[in-house]
Design a protein around this motif. Structure first.
Motif, PDB file in Angstrom:
ATOM      1  N   LEU A  65       0.836  -1.192   0.000  1.00 29.62           N
ATOM      2  CA  LEU A  65       0.000   0.000   0.000  1.00 29.62           C
ATOM      3  C   LEU A  65       0.876   1.249   0.000  1.00 29.62           C
ATOM      4  CD1 LEU A  65      -3.000   0.911   0.227  1.00 29.62           C
ATOM      5  CD2 LEU A  65      -2.667   0.953   2.707  1.00 29.62           C
ATOM      6  N   ALA A  66       0.669   2.113  -0.981  1.00 35.18           N
ATOM      7  CA  ALA A  66       1.312   3.429  -0.966  1.00 35.18           C
ATOM      8  C   ALA A  66       0.453   4.361  -0.117  1.00 35.18           C
ATOM      9  CB  ALA A  66       1.430   3.969  -2.383  1.00 35.18           C
TER      10      ALA A  66
ATOM     11  N   MET B  17      -0.308  10.227   5.193  1.00 32.52           N
ATOM     12  CA  MET B  17      -0.549   9.214   6.223  1.00 32.52           C
ATOM     13  C   MET B  17      -1.816   8.398   5.983  1.00 32.52           C
ATOM     14  SD  MET B  17       2.025   9.445   8.385  1.00 32.52           S
ATOM     15  CE  MET B  17       1.465   8.727   9.933  1.00 32.52           C
ATOM     16  N   GLN B  18      -2.341   8.451   4.763  1.00 32.68           N
ATOM     17  CA  GLN B  18      -3.571   7.720   4.445  1.00 32.68           C
ATOM     18  C   GLN B  18      -3.347   6.820   3.243  1.00 32.68           C
ATOM     19  OE1 GLN B  18      -6.364   7.913   6.396  1.00 32.68           O
ATOM     20  NE2 GLN B  18      -5.036   9.188   7.699  1.00 32.68           N
ATOM     21  N   PRO B  19      -4.129   5.722   3.105  1.00 34.58           N
ATOM     22  CA  PRO B  19      -4.002   4.842   1.949  1.00 34.58           C
ATOM     23  C   PRO B  19      -4.208   5.610   0.650  1.00 34.58           C
ATOM     24  CG  PRO B  19      -5.403   3.843   3.627  1.00 34.58           C
ATOM     25  CD  PRO B  19      -5.180   5.256   4.048  1.00 34.58           C
ATOM     26  N   ALA B  20      -3.322   5.367  -0.321  1.00 35.00           N
ATOM     27  CA  ALA B  20      -3.407   6.092  -1.591  1.00 35.00           C
ATOM     28  C   ALA B  20      -3.668   5.139  -2.752  1.00 35.00           C
ATOM     29  CB  ALA B  20      -2.115   6.870  -1.827  1.00 35.00           C
TER      30      ALA B  20
ATOM     31  N   ASP C  44      -5.810  -5.476   0.412  1.00 32.93           N
ATOM     32  CA  ASP C  44      -7.137  -6.039   0.149  1.00 32.93           C
ATOM     33  C   ASP C  44      -8.201  -5.386   1.033  1.00 32.93           C
ATOM     34  OD1 ASP C  44      -6.084  -7.700  -1.754  1.00 32.93           O
ATOM     35  OD2 ASP C  44      -5.930  -9.455  -0.431  1.00 32.93           O
ATOM     36  N   ALA C  45      -7.830  -5.073   2.270  1.00 35.78           N
ATOM     37  CA  ALA C  45      -8.792  -4.441   3.181  1.00 35.78           C
ATOM     38  C   ALA C  45      -9.194  -3.062   2.681  1.00 35.78           C
ATOM     39  CB  ALA C  45      -8.195  -4.348   4.582  1.00 35.78           C
ATOM     40  N   VAL C  46      -8.235  -2.292   2.191  1.00 36.27           N
ATOM     41  CA  VAL C  46      -8.552  -0.960   1.658  1.00 36.27           C
ATOM     42  C   VAL C  46      -9.380  -1.091   0.392  1.00 36.27           C
ATOM     43  CG1 VAL C  46      -7.571   1.139   0.654  1.00 36.27           C
ATOM     44  CG2 VAL C  46      -6.525   0.120   2.688  1.00 36.27           C
ATOM     45  N   ARG C  47      -8.966  -1.999  -0.508  1.00 35.53           N
ATOM     46  CA  ARG C  47      -9.657  -2.163  -1.771  1.00 35.53           C
ATOM     47  C   ARG C  47     -11.109  -2.601  -1.557  1.00 35.53           C
ATOM     48  NH1 ARG C  47      -5.970  -5.050  -5.676  1.00 35.53           N
ATOM     49  NH2 ARG C  47      -5.971  -6.555  -3.962  1.00 35.53           N
TER      50      ARG C  47
ATOM     51  N   GLN D  93     -15.302   1.350  -8.794  1.00 33.57           N
ATOM     52  CA  GLN D  93     -14.574   2.164  -9.766  1.00 33.57           C
ATOM     53  C   GLN D  93     -13.249   2.675  -9.181  1.00 33.57           C
ATOM     54  OE1 GLN D  93     -16.831   5.405 -11.423  1.00 33.57           O
ATOM     55  NE2 GLN D  93     -15.081   6.210 -12.581  1.00 33.57           N
ATOM     56  N   ALA D  94     -13.282   3.139  -7.940  1.00 37.36           N
ATOM     57  CA  ALA D  94     -12.057   3.628  -7.294  1.00 37.36           C
ATOM     58  C   ALA D  94     -11.074   2.482  -7.065  1.00 37.36           C
ATOM     59  CB  ALA D  94     -12.393   4.301  -5.968  1.00 37.36           C
TER      60      ALA D  94
END
Length: 404
Positions: free
Chosen positions: A148-149, A153-156, A359-362, A368-369
């Motif tokens: 994760l990039a 300080m937040q998931p990008a 995977d958790a962020v996705r 779409q995002a």
């Protein structure tokens, strides 16, 4: 120069390099080289030079006494030269008058500091190279491992851990390049100047400078740099940049190593990173050392810059302030480099945790995002960039290794 509060932020090698005994030994090396060069130039008798050279052994002197007396004298050179003359005179009374002939206190102190700094820089470079080599291995090994990039300080989006490692390595390569250039400019002999001491050597001053520079393996400067401190301070600025780059690596590793993230961890070692109260903790102590250095080094660099406006041909106060800051800057730099050289070769990388965090962020994003910012194509692109950067950085590192 160590203390209970900073000894663990440094290394025994750099502390020894700046010990009182080692610094006085470097000053005596200057005095021996001066006598040797002046004898070759025909300025002093060969017998006198041999007496001086034979007496320039630190074990013959009371180091603690000389350091104590420096406070009253205003310079450590004054009691050292006085003691050297007295000791030479015990064996060869005629030779004593040729001790320190045509030199100033600043000449011997500046040159000694250059000699000690050269050794310190070799220690720093060796550990930076270890850290860099480890990063290049990590970058190649994990080029295709997605991570994760994070921005602000937040998931990008998705990137490659190999690419992240290459991004950590690149500033270290650039620092090695710039330090080599800065060192070549800054590690110069100091002798003479507008105070007229070279006039005592008549027209043989330049010859003495050339002979001493060759003997001590230092640059023979075009000008005396008593108050021309630009090349010296430029070296200090480069050290500050290096510490900042090492601190950046430490910051990222410490964030990625938080329990809630769990993507990397410093090497596990008995007795390292423990807690007096919570036995389950593994504190990232290498990151701690590098981050502490990144807080302290900027103040040292700022002090060097602030000391540059020095009065006329010899400074009152500013030069002395600069001297006091220099060992602290090199100590912080080596502590940081050693910490990263220890942590990076054994860095524990949890690629499964990296993928789980991705995977958790996705899964939490609209389709779409998720497709736009976490597609496999982005990960593959990052992997390609990582491999290309590893190759380029490896070639640069190799060229630096083999360049004399």
């Amino acid at each position: 120069m160590s203390s209970i509060f900073e000894g663990f932020l440094s290394t025994s090698e750099i502390q020894e390099a700046f010990s009182e005994r080692n610094f006085l030994d470097a000053m005596l090396r200057f005095e021996a080289s001066l006598a040797r060069a002046q004898a070759r130039a025909g300025l002093i008798p060969e017998a006198a030079a041999q007496s001086i050279i034979g007496t320039c052994k630190v074990e013959l002197f009371d180091v603690a006494k000389i350091v104590r007396e420096s406070g009253r004298a205003g310079s450590v050179a004054i009691p050292l030269v006085k003691s050297l003359k007295e000791t030479v005179g015990l064996f060869n009374k005629e030779a004593a008058r040729f001790v320190h002939f045509g030199a100033t206190s600043q000449d011997v102190i500046d040159t000694a500091l250059v000699l000690v700094t050269r050794h310190a820089l070799a220690l720093i470079e060796a550990d930076v190279r270890k850290a860099l080599a480890a990063l290049l291995v990590l970058a190649g090994r994990h080029a295709a491992d997605p991570v994760l990039a994070r921005t602000l300080m937040q998931p990008a989006s998705v990137t490659s851990f190999g690419l992240k490692c290459a991004g950590w390595a690149a500033p270290l390569v650039r620092s090695l390049q710039r330090l080599r250039l800065s060192s070549a400019n800054a590690l110069s002999l100091q002798l003479g100047g507008a105070v007229g001491t070279l006039a005592e050597m008549k027209d043989r001053g330049p010859q003495v400078i050339a002979l001493m520079a060759a003997d001590l393996k230092l640059k023979a400067p075009l000008f005396c740099w008593h108050t021309q401190r630009d090349e010296w301070v430029a070296l200090g600025c480069e050290l500050g940049l290096l510490v900042g780059s090492l601190g950046k690596i430490a910051r990222d590793i410490s964030l990625m190593g938080q329990y809630e993230v769990g993507e990397v961890a410093e090497p596990s070692e008995a007795g390292r990173g423990g807690s007096t109260a919570m036995l389950h903790k593994r504190n990232p102590v290498a990151c701690m050392v590098a981050l502490a250095a990144s807080v302290r080094a900027p103040q040292r660099v700022a002090a060097l810059l602030a000391a540059m406006p020095q009065e006329h041909e010899r400074a009152l106060g500013n030069w002395q302030a600069e001297l006091a800051e220099w060992p602290g800057l090199l100590t912080a730099a080596h502590g940081s480099a050693r910490a990263m050289a220890h942590a990076l070769p054994g860095l524990q990388v949890d690629t499964q945790r990296m993928r789980a965090n991705l995977d958790a962020v996705r899964a939490a994003l609209p389709p779409q995002a998720a497709e736009e910012w976490f597609s496999p194509a982005l990960a593959q692109h990052a992997a390609g960039l990582a491999r290309a950067q590893v190759q380029a950085l490896t070639e640069l590192h190799t060229s630096l290794t083999h360049k004399p």
